[in-house]
Each structure stands twice: as structure tokens, then as C-alpha cells.
Design a protein around this motif. Structure first.
Motif, PDB file in Angstrom:
ATOM      1  N   LYS A 230       0.739  -1.328  -0.002  1.00 25.96           N
ATOM      2  CA  LYS A 230       0.003  -0.096   0.076  1.00 25.96           C
ATOM      3  C   LYS A 230       0.858   1.268   0.029  1.00 25.96           C
ATOM      4  CE  LYS A 230      -2.997   2.600   3.183  1.00 25.96           C
ATOM      5  NZ  LYS A 230      -3.722   2.572   4.630  1.00 25.96           N
TER       6      LYS A 230
ATOM      7  N   GLU B 288      -4.528  -4.354   2.811  1.00 23.89           N
ATOM      8  CA  GLU B 288      -4.398  -2.953   2.695  1.00 23.89           C
ATOM      9  C   GLU B 288      -4.471  -2.357   1.528  1.00 23.89           C
ATOM     10  OE1 GLU B 288      -0.928  -1.791   5.202  1.00 23.89           O
ATOM     11  OE2 GLU B 288      -2.339  -1.848   6.964  1.00 23.89           O
ATOM     12  N   LEU B 289      -3.729  -2.697   0.710  1.00 17.95           N
ATOM     13  CA  LEU B 289      -3.951  -2.107  -0.593  1.00 17.95           C
ATOM     14  C   LEU B 289      -5.236  -2.311  -1.357  1.00 17.95           C
ATOM     15  CD1 LEU B 289      -2.527  -0.627  -3.139  1.00 17.95           C
ATOM     16  CD2 LEU B 289      -1.754  -3.211  -3.967  1.00 17.95           C
TER      17      LEU B 289
ATOM     18  N   GLN C 296      -7.662   0.411   0.271  1.00 15.77           N
ATOM     19  CA  GLN C 296      -7.258   1.545   0.073  1.00 15.77           C
ATOM     20  C   GLN C 296      -7.829   1.926  -1.612  1.00 15.77           C
ATOM     21  OE1 GLN C 296      -5.831   4.018   1.697  1.00 15.77           O
ATOM     22  NE2 GLN C 296      -5.971   5.648   0.169  1.00 15.77           N
TER      23      GLN C 296
END
Length: 274
Positions: free
Chosen positions: A190, A216-217, A220
Motif C-alpha cells: 500500500k 491494505e492495498l 485503499q
């Protein structure tokens, strides 16, 4: 738009992933090791990636080390990514060279977490040949540690205690398939992709991945896609995490599992351009 995609088990697939039905489709090699083909994409997926990379910024983002990533041959099919993110976000490669500005940021982040030697000293108090494969442990690009494990024999309660201790020192323990990873908080896919998004001035982010290290990426991104296989899909089915992203939209899992999932993901991203 920037399209950031994991490689292994998202876009490219090993021999172990190929089922009799997938072998019926035309597949082409995209990686060689020890004079044999070890990773593949379908012919259709390669055509879709060619089309996509000609229209937007495509960035491979992988936990592979720099050396491991160098074996992947997309260039042979006319796909030449200007950037690549390796080492789980610890390294940004721009046109074949390491991005020095990003390297400086990563090195600066080391002051906020424990030294890897202290972490491994504690980890080796619980690691044992009965569940850690001999000589499988590696310090990847001096950024994070991994080893191959027997999940059925792992001491989960001891690992939970260790993970809590490591978290206080700003390190994450993550288990993906047969691999156990110890990764500092500031080394993430990320963070590296957000750095490239800002550097290139691109407002829209699409992302794809199959691993908890991609989560997490994906959370996002403006649009996120994941194949219906692997650790991420399994944990989602078990209710370990929700698929919500920052814009309250869900991570979209493919209808297809296995190598065919790559085609489906790429079609979704191309549809965004329409």
C-alpha cells in the motif's frame, strides 16, 4: 488510472495451480527457473494485459525479492511495466533501476521499529525443525524475513503471543500458505503504491491481489478485485475481515477460481476504462 496487481496466484500461476480443465485453455510461460517453465498465464489474459498496459499505468506489486521478480518475463509479450514494486513494497523499480527516493523513505522508517536481529532472536526461541523447514528461512532483500512451515504442526498459541510482542515493536507476523512472514509495518505494498500514485499524479487506483499482504492495498483502492482462491478468499469466507474499502465499496471476488481468475480481473479493469 494506476492498476496495481499482485503477481503470483493473481495474474501468474505455477504448475501446482493448473487443473486439468485449465490446461485445456491455451497457456503461455511467463517465468523460467533452472531451464524449465514454472509460471504461466492464459493466452487471453496476456492479450488483455497487453491492451490494458497500453492505456493506463500497470504496476506489478509483489512480495517477491528483486531477483525473484527479475525472472518474470512479461516483456517477451510486449508488456513493459515502467514501474514494479517488489519485496512487499520495500523496493520500487523504475525502468530497471531502484528508486532511490523511495529507498531513503524505507530506510528512514527503520528507526521506528525493532532491529530484525532482535526480532529473529525472539522468534528462534519458538521456531523448531518440527514445523519450520530446514534452511528455508531467508532475510529478503534485507527488508523482511520468511520461512516455509508445516501449518499442521505450528504452535499457534505461542505464535499468537509472539505476534502480539512483535506488533508492539512495529512488526507484523503473517502466514500465507506454507510461508510465514515477519515484516516491519512501514514495508507494505500500500505505501509503495501510494508513493507512485502521488509521484505520477494519478487520481484513480485499481488493485488486485490474493494474499492477506494485499489487503491494505485493496482496501485503499477505488476499485479492488481478488480471485476466489487463496488466503484472502479463505479468510473472507471465515469472516476474519470485511471486504469494505475506504469508499464503503466491497472487494469484488471473481466468479472463477484458478488461472482463469486473471482474465476476469483484467476484464473488470478494462471495463472501468469504458
Amino acid at each position: 488510472m494506476l492498476f496495481a496487481s499482485d503477481l503470483d496466484q493473481t495474474l501468474i500461476y505455477s504448475h501446482r495451480s493448473l487443473t486439468p480443465s485449465s490446461k485445456a485453455d491455451p497457456i503461455l510461460p511467463v517465468e523460467r527457473l533452472d531451464n524449465r517453465d514454472v509460471s504461466f498465464m492464459t493466452q487471453n489474459a496476456l492479450k488483455l494485459l497487453q491492451e490494458l498496459s497500453g492505456q493506463i499505468l500497470f504496476v506489478p506489486v509483489t512480495t517477491r525479492t528483486i531477483l525473484q521478480y527479475s525472472r518474470v518475463n512479461l516483456q517477451g509479450y510486449g508488456i513493459c511495466p515502467r514501474y514494479a514494486v517488489t519485496s512487499n513494497g520495500g523496493t520500487v523499480i523504475q525502468e530497471g533501476c531502484e528508486d532511490k527516493a523511495w529507498k531513503e523513505q524505507v530506510l528512514a522508517g527503520n528507526v521506528n521499529c525493532a532491529d530484525v536481529r532482535d526480532l529473529l532472536s525472539k522468534f528462534r526461541e519458538i521456531s523448531h525443525p518440527s514445523w519450520v523447514l530446514k534452511e528455508s528461512d531467508k532475510l529478503a532483500d534485507d527488508l523482511f524475513y520468511y520461512c516455509i512451515v508445516d501449518r499442521e504442526k505450528m504452535p499457534y498459541s505461542e505464535l499468537d503471543d509472539f505476534a502480539l510482542w512483535a506488533g508492539k515493536l512495529r512488526w507484523t507476523l503473517s502466514i500465507q500458505g506454507r510461508k510465514l512472514y515477519l515484516i516491519p509495518y512501514h514495508v507494505s505494498k500500500k505505501s509503495a503504491i501510494l508513493y507512485l500514485q502521488e509521484k505520477e499524479g494519478l487520481s484513480t487506483l485499481a488493485a488486485a491481489g490474493d494474499s492477506l499482504l494485499d489487503l491494505e492495498l485493496l482496501q485503499q483502492a477505488d476499485a479492488a478485485f481478488a480471485p476466489s482462491h487463496g488466503e484472502l478468499f479463505l479468510q473472507y469466507q471465515m469472516g476474519v475481515f470485511t471486504a469494505k474499502r475506504i469508499n464503503n465499496q466491497g472487494i469484488q471476488f471473481t466468479r472463477t477460481s484458478g488461472i482463469g481468475a486473471a482474465e476476469e480481473i483484467l476484464r473488470h479493469v478494462l471495463k472501468m476504462l469504458d
